[in-house]
Design a protein around this motif. Structure first.
Motif, short mmCIF file in Angstrom:
data_model
loop_
_atom_site.label_atom_id
_atom_site.label_comp_id
_atom_site.label_asym_id
_atom_site.label_seq_id
_atom_site.Cartn_x
_atom_site.Cartn_y
_atom_site.Cartn_z
N ASP A 354 0.85 -1.31 -0.09
CA ASP A 354 0.19 -0.08 -0.15
C ASP A 354 1.04 1.18 0.14
N MET A 355 0.17 2.42 -0.18
CA MET A 355 0.96 3.73 -0.25
C MET A 355 0.10 4.73 0.03
N VAL A 356 0.41 5.85 0.64
CA VAL A 356 -0.23 7.25 0.76
C VAL A 356 0.81 8.26 0.57
N LEU A 357 0.08 9.47 0.07
CA LEU A 357 0.79 10.67 -0.20
C LEU A 357 0.73 11.69 1.13
N LEU A 358 1.62 11.88 1.95
CA LEU A 358 1.59 12.57 3.22
C LEU A 358 1.51 14.05 2.93
N PRO A 359 0.84 14.80 3.82
CA PRO A 359 0.84 16.17 3.61
C PRO A 359 2.36 16.83 3.27
N GLY A 360 2.23 17.64 2.08
CA GLY A 360 3.29 18.24 1.73
C GLY A 360 3.85 17.39 0.52
N GLY A 361 3.35 16.04 0.26
CA GLY A 361 3.76 15.28 -0.96
C GLY A 361 4.82 14.41 -0.95
N ALA A 362 5.39 13.99 0.42
CA ALA A 362 6.31 12.82 0.72
C ALA A 362 5.19 11.80 0.40
N VAL A 363 5.94 10.47 0.01
CA VAL A 363 5.26 9.09 -0.40
C VAL A 363 5.77 8.31 0.78
N LEU A 364 4.56 7.59 1.19
CA LEU A 364 4.86 6.57 2.24
C LEU A 364 4.53 5.11 1.71
N VAL A 365 5.35 4.11 1.65
CA VAL A 365 5.04 2.96 1.01
C VAL A 365 4.98 2.00 2.27
N ALA A 366 3.91 1.16 2.42
CA ALA A 366 4.00 -0.03 3.30
C ALA A 366 4.21 -1.20 2.60
N GLY A 367 4.95 -2.18 3.11
CA GLY A 367 5.11 -3.70 2.47
C GLY A 367 5.83 -4.59 3.52
N ASN A 368 6.37 -5.44 2.95
CA ASN A 368 7.18 -6.49 3.75
C ASN A 368 8.17 -7.05 2.82
#
Length: 443
Positions: A354-368
């Motif tokens: 999964d992934m989300v855009l954080l406020p400000g535009g940084a990208v956070l990817v979740a995985g294993n």
């Protein structure tokens, strides 16, 4: 052991975002925001039990349960998945947690509702997405496997605020949509107008289907069918969907072509017609020769940019990968190398969930990821230019301890400085079984 938790995302995939400004199609995405702060990556110990920052919800015995999606509104958290029923088979499971991470006693039976379509050990229904409606209530989106000689169909359920099935929806709160083939659903969302979108695969082809707010097949979409399939090579599948303020759907997944998987992005008009202003007649197929690649999550930036997360590489040495496209579907030259950011995160196989855009535009990817076949839940944070954020975790990568057999599959932004993480664990505490794990983390 079965794969337990899977995720879909979007600012949160599936949520409506600001419409892009006129003339932005050929302009590189500009984003600005703080790098990871001192608290980033720390669990919020006011959430969950015993100051752990985590809440655990039992979905089934041993590996007989799965947890697939999260949604949050105000002080409520909705967790949806599936688990084995008392009579066998597999059922939808939907849980509501309070803002502190405890089960909400005003919802269902001790905070959980279980939904089946038949009292039979052969009835298997799998939940892929859960979403709160603006008009109130909760919608669960998934699919029912073949039963009694019937095909595999899209399965929808809608719940009232107390967890009871909403009798104004479908047939007593439930609906099966038979699209004439075998459907497997991997993700979905509820639009602001209440219509329901489900994506996945139909008979080996990438599938996008839409239902009305009351659960009927929406025959105004790709009229008169109510669904659209996209044939790309021997097989293709959709994994996630987002929707913008124009009502356009952006769908991502993968397709088998020339002996490998390539990433796929599709943009459709609200009518279900391909958006000719995006990519090649509404479709982008991206991949390098000899490199297996897949996409699992999509997010839309306010200026119309499209951010796609997945992983790429050979088995045993896959890396997380993020691609960013301009509003017209061309690669964003300001991100990574020609729009692609792929950095090794461990020495083994790293798979995005999964992934989300954080406020400000940084990208956070979740995985294993990890070496030697051992899965290790992890988060990777990318700065606006696609580089790993060195101020987060260890060089931009943070392991997350969900338990001895923990896996991470879902992430949702809930405020300007916090996210929710969703995953699973098969463990002995607080008892044998499969547990959904929800954590709240500073970001």
């Amino acid at each position: 052991m079965r794969a337990l938790f899977a995720l879909v995302v979007l600012l949160v995939p599936g949520h409506l975002l600001a419409e892009e400004p006129a003339g932005s199609a050929g302009v590189a995405l500009r984003c600005a925001g703080p790098d990871a702060g001192a608290m980033a990556g720390q669990l919020d110990t006011s959430f969950g039990g015993a100051g752990t920052g985590m809440a655990r919800v039992r979905f089934g015995a041993d590996d007989d349960g799965g947890f697939f999606d999260l949604d949050a509104a105000g002080d409520e958290i909705i967790a949806g998945g599936w688990g084995q029923g008392g009579l066998g088979g597999v059922r939808f499971r939907v849980v509501r947690l309070t803002g502190s991470g405890s089960a909400d006693p005003g919802f269902g039976d001790g905070g959980m509702v279980t939904t089946s379509w038949a009292a039979s050990t052969g009835d298997y229904v799998y939940l892929a997405a859960v979403s709160r409606r603006r008009a109130g209530g909760i919608v669960a989106i998934g699919w029912r496997d073949r039963f009694g000689g019937a095909s595999a169909d899209v399965a929808l359920a809608r719940y009232a605020e107390d967890g009871s099935l909403d009798p104004s929806f479908g047939d007593g709160g439930k609906r099966l949509l038979d699209l004439g083939g075998d459907e497997v659903i991997r993700g979905g969302l509820v639009a602001h107008d209440g219509r329901i979108v489900a994506v996945g695969q139909r008979d080996g082809r990438l599938l996008i289907a839409r239902a009305t707010a009351d659960g009927a097949l929406d025959t105004s979409f790709a009229s008169p069918r109510g669904y659209r399939t996209v044939a790309l090579g021997p097989a293709s599948v959709a994994e996630a969907v987002a929707i913008d303020r124009r009502g356009r759907l952006v769908v991502v997944g993968s397709a088998e072509r020339d002996g490998q998987r390539d990433m796929v992005v599709v943009r459709l008009q609200p009518s279900g017609a391909p958006d000719g202003s995006f990519g090649d007649r509404g479709v982008i197929v991206a991949g390098d020769p000899g490199i297996d690649e897949r996409a699992v999550a999509v997010a839309l930036s306010p200026d119309g940019g499209v951010v796609v997360a997945g992983d790429a590489g050979p088995e045993g040495a896959r890396d997380l990968q993020v691609r960013r496209f301009l509003a017209d579907g061309s690669p964003d030259p300001a991100f990574g190398e020609a729009g692609v950011a792929a950095w090794p995160t461990t020495g083994g196989d790293d798979q995005a969930e999964d992934m989300v855009l954080l406020p400000g535009g940084a990208v956070l990817v979740a995985g294993n990821g990890g070496e030697g076949g051992a899965a290790m839940p992890l988060l990777a944070r990318y700065a606006c230019d696609g580089a790993l954020d060195a101020g987060f975790g260890d060089g931009g990568v943070l392991p997350v301890d969900f338990g001895e057999f923990g896996v991470l599959h879902t992430v949702r932004v809930i405020s300007g400085d916090q996210v929710l993480l969703g995953g699973a664990d098969v463990g002995m505490s607080p008892g044998p079984g499969t547990y959904g794990v929800v954590a709240r983390m500073w970001m």
